[in-house]
Write a protein that holds these residues in place. Structure first.
Motif: not given
Length: 178
Positions: A80-81, A87-88, A67-69, A58-59
Motif C-alpha cells: 500500500t502506498g 491525484l489531480p 507523483m510523490a508517495i 511509482k505513480v
C-alpha cells in the motif's frame, strides 16, 4: 538393469507438478483500466502470497511526472502506498517492483484514470457522498511471468527424454552383443 530403472524414474519425474509456485499480483486498487471519480490518495496491490520489504511502486502522470508517495507499507501480501496529495484529474501508470517471499523478483504495470468532478458552488446545504470503493480485479501483467517460469522445466524435460533414449539405446545394444 540399473540404467533401465533410472530411465523409468526420470520419466516419472517429468510428470511431477511444478512445486516452485511464485507469488503473483492478484488485484489492484484502483483496478487496471478503471476511472476513479472520487479523490484518490491511496493505492494498493494485492499479491497471491507474501512479499518482502523493499517492494515498491511509482505513480507516473500522463506527461511522465512522478507523483510523490509519502509512505509504503507491506502487510500480509498487500503493498500500500499513501500519496502526498489526492491525484489531480489525469491518466496514471503505476510501475511496480516487488520481491516474493522466495526471493523471486516481480515487475509489472497497470494504469487508471482520475476524473473527479470539479466542485461547484454549494448552496446553503452541503451534500456529502460516501466514497465509492472501486472493485479490484486480476492484473494482466502476471500472465507473461507464468509463461516464462515454465521454460526451465521444459528444458529439463527435454534433457531427461534424451537421457532416457540414450539409456534405452545402450541397453538394447548391450543385449545384442551378449
Amino acid at each position: 538393469m540399473k540404467p533401465f530403472l533410472l530411465s523409468i524414474l526420470a520419466v516419472f519425474l517429468l510428470f511431477v507438478p511444478n512445486a516452485a509456485a511464485h507469488t503473483l499480483l492478484e488485484s489492484t486498487n484502483p483496478e487496471d483500466g478503471s476511472t476513479v471519480t472520487t479523490e484518490l490518495q491511496t493505492i494498493s496491490l494485492t499479491y497471491s502470497g507474501k512479499i518482502e520489504e523493499g517492494s515498491i511502486f511509482k505513480v507516473l502522470a500522463s506527461d511522465g511526472t512522478e507523483m510523490a508517495i509519502d509512505s509504503t507499507t507491506v502487510k500480509d501480501g498487500v503493498l500500500t502506498g499513501q500519496l502526498s496529495a489526492p491525484l489531480p484529474n489525469d491518466t496514471y501508470k503505476v510501475e511496480w517492483n516487488s520481491i516474493s517471499q522466495d526471493g523471486h523478483p516481480l515487475t509489472g504495470a497497470f494504469s487508471f484514470t482520475v476524473d473527479v468532478p470539479v466542485a461547484e458552488a454549494v448552496e446553503e446545504t452541503e451534500v456529502t457522498e460516501e466514497p465509492v470503493v472501486e472493485p479490484t480485479t486480476q492484473a494482466t501483467d502476471t500472465v507473461d511471468e507464468e509463461k516464462s517460469s515454465s521454460t526451465p522445466l521444459l528444458i529439463v524435460g527435454v534433457i531427461l527424454i534424451v537421457l532416457i533414449l540414450v539409456s534405452i539405446f545402450t541397453l538394447t545394444k548391450r543385449k545384442k552383443t551378449k
